[in-house]
Design an enzyme around this catalytic site. Structure first.
Site, mmCIF file in Angstrom:
data_model
loop_
_atom_site.group_PDB
_atom_site.id
_atom_site.type_symbol
_atom_site.label_atom_id
_atom_site.label_comp_id
_atom_site.label_asym_id
_atom_site.label_seq_id
_atom_site.Cartn_x
_atom_site.Cartn_y
_atom_site.Cartn_z
ATOM 1 N N ASP A 132 0.816 -1.205 0.035
ATOM 2 C CA ASP A 132 0.062 0.098 -0.039
ATOM 3 C C ASP A 132 0.746 1.341 -0.135
ATOM 4 O O ASP A 132 0.517 2.229 -0.845
ATOM 5 C CB ASP A 132 -0.982 0.067 1.135
ATOM 6 C CG ASP A 132 -2.086 -1.004 1.146
ATOM 7 O OD1 ASP A 132 -2.360 -1.527 -0.215
ATOM 8 O OD2 ASP A 132 -2.693 -1.259 2.084
ATOM 9 N N ASP A 133 1.933 1.214 0.602
ATOM 10 C CA ASP A 133 2.693 2.566 0.885
ATOM 11 C C ASP A 133 3.639 2.647 -0.216
ATOM 12 O O ASP A 133 4.191 3.856 -0.769
ATOM 13 C CB ASP A 133 3.430 2.292 2.131
ATOM 14 C CG ASP A 133 2.713 2.493 3.481
ATOM 15 O OD1 ASP A 133 1.539 3.148 3.375
ATOM 16 O OD2 ASP A 133 3.224 2.072 4.499
ATOM 17 N N SER A 134 4.024 1.508 -0.839
ATOM 18 C CA SER A 134 4.982 1.519 -2.129
ATOM 19 C C SER A 134 4.427 1.036 -3.460
ATOM 20 O O SER A 134 4.351 1.902 -4.202
ATOM 21 C CB SER A 134 6.271 0.797 -1.667
ATOM 22 O OG SER A 134 6.794 1.723 -0.520
#
EC number: 3.7.1.-
Length: 425
Positions: free
Chosen positions: A365-367
């Site tokens: 999700d973050d990357s």
């Protein structure tokens, strides 16, 4: 889920070692023997266990070589190399045992390359200030060649891997599929870090340019190698996945394989620290001395945190945690000067992420998904994303434990975009 160790870090690294078995980096019996003596968060027991197995495998390799058993000797030297790599893995880089065992790993690996089916060139790539980047160029044996010149994959190490370990993913498989694989260590990796104290650099496109120049010179000086410089891909995992995306800004890179990369090392670090205290320090409310003292105390009480902080300081070329975190801000796909690195990437991109919720570092999700959205100059038809959940499918960070499947998906992607044609078996 079954674990090899109650320590999350030890379990991950044990899975990493066993996961190389499909490419010859581990034997199950040797693994079980080592596992039997390793204690939770005890680096000395880890060291003793893998030292024993490394020396055992090296002895087997020497005996096989003396008897003329090429394949058996090669396989045992590969295992010995991987076990020697593992032997000092849990130590800080300033431990006196790190360099000698790294040298042993390299020596066993080079012995193995002499016994491989295809030619292997040990290369030194001119970098800067008289420094060279070490690597291996694995060439396909004649029986594995595909029509035309040989496509090339540049495969960069990450924060803690070595050019020898890289063999167990693409270095072994690629040549059997007709690809030349260049496994390399850049600044801040391998012996360049451990022996020469050269730190990582965020602008890996500079490093990649040196490697591409080297390949151009090599192709000109040795045309018989038949390297296809019009079909060069860049690959890397975790930190190496970030490096692969930076390298892909060079138009000479025609495809990019970014395995579980981070978008911003600074943002990643925020997920692994007490955020309120961290933000107070970053905004100037907590002095550096207080922050460093807190970090040092935390490192002494938590083995994994201590290991990661020491590796971070070493690879960033600093002595204090405050300096490490400040340097982390430079490792991003959107630098503070406003440059949007991903806008410069136009080649096909295969990007992966861990989907099991057991990621060691960057989450999908973050990357992964963020990078996918920001690759606006790459048409959707040239973007492929893979975020599996199950461990067997590659759910762990860097696809640990599923390298054979990762290799298959990687070369399916490269075959498609490099127009490599194969016959159905």
């Amino acid at each position: 889920m079954f674990t090899f160790s109650p320590s999350f870090m030890f379990d991950f690294e044990l899975t990493r070692i066993l996961g190389s078995a499909s490419s010859g980096g581990c034997d199950v019996g040797e693994f079980k023997s080592a596992l039997n003596t390793i204690k939770k968060n005890d680096p000395e027991s880890w060291y003793a266990a893998w030292k024993q197995q490394a020396e055992r495998a090296q002895k087997i390799a020497d005996e096989a070589a003396k008897a003329g058993y090429r394949v058996l000797a090669r396989n045992a030297y590969l295992r010995a190399s991987n076990y020697f790599r593992a032997t000092s893995y849990m130590f800080n880089n300033d431990d006196a045992r790190v360099i000698p065992f790294t040298d042993k790993s390299i020596a066993c690996f080079k012995r193995a390359t002499e016994l491989m089916d295809g030619e292997v060139l040990s290369v030194d790539i001119p970098y800067e200030d008289g420094i060279t980047l070490p690597g291996y160029l694995f060439l396909p044996p004649q029986y594995a060649r595909v029509p035309g010149k040989i496509p090339v994959v540049m495969y960069a190490a990450g924060a803690d891997s070595t050019k020898e370990e890289l063999y167990f993913l693409y270095g072994g498989t690629g040549p059997q599929l007709g690809y030349a694989i260049l496994c390399l260590e850049g600044p801040g990796q391998g012996l360049l870090l451990k022996k020469n104290k050269i730190p990582l650099r965020p602008d890996f496109e500079v490093v990649a340019a040196k490697v591409l120049d080297f390949l151009d010179d090599l192709s000109r000086s040795q045309p018989a190698l038949e390297l296809d410089l019009g079909r060069i891909a860049m690959a890397g995992a975790a930190t190496g996945g970030y490096f692969a995306l930076r390298a892909a800004t060079d138009p000479r890179i025609k495809a990019c394989v970014s395995i579980d990369p981070f978008f911003s090392l600074w943002e990643l670090s925020l997920t692994r620290v007490p955020q309120a205290f961290f933000k107070l320090w970053d905004s100037g409310w907590v002095p550096d001395g207080t922050f460093d003292a807190f970090t040092d105390r935390h490192a002494r009480g938590n083995f994994q945190a201590g290991w990661e902080i020491n590796l971070g300081k070493s690879s960033m070329g600093v002595e204090k945690a405050t300096g490490m975190f400040r340097r982390f801000k430079q490792f991003t796909l959107e630098p503070e000067d406003g440059t949007k690195i991903l806008d410069k990437v136009t080649c096909p991109v295969f990007i992966t992420g861990p989907g099991s919720g057991q990621e060691m570092y960057a989450s999908a999700d973050d990357s992964t998904f963020k990078i996918q959205r920001l690759l606006t100059k790459v048409p959707d038809s040239k973007k492929e994303i893979w975020v599996p959940n199950d461990v067997a499918d590659g759910g762990l960070t860097a696809k640990i434990g599923a390298w054979a499947l990762l290799a298959q998906k990687t070369f399916e992607f490269l075959d498609k975009h490099f127009e490599v044609k194969r016959k159905e078996l």
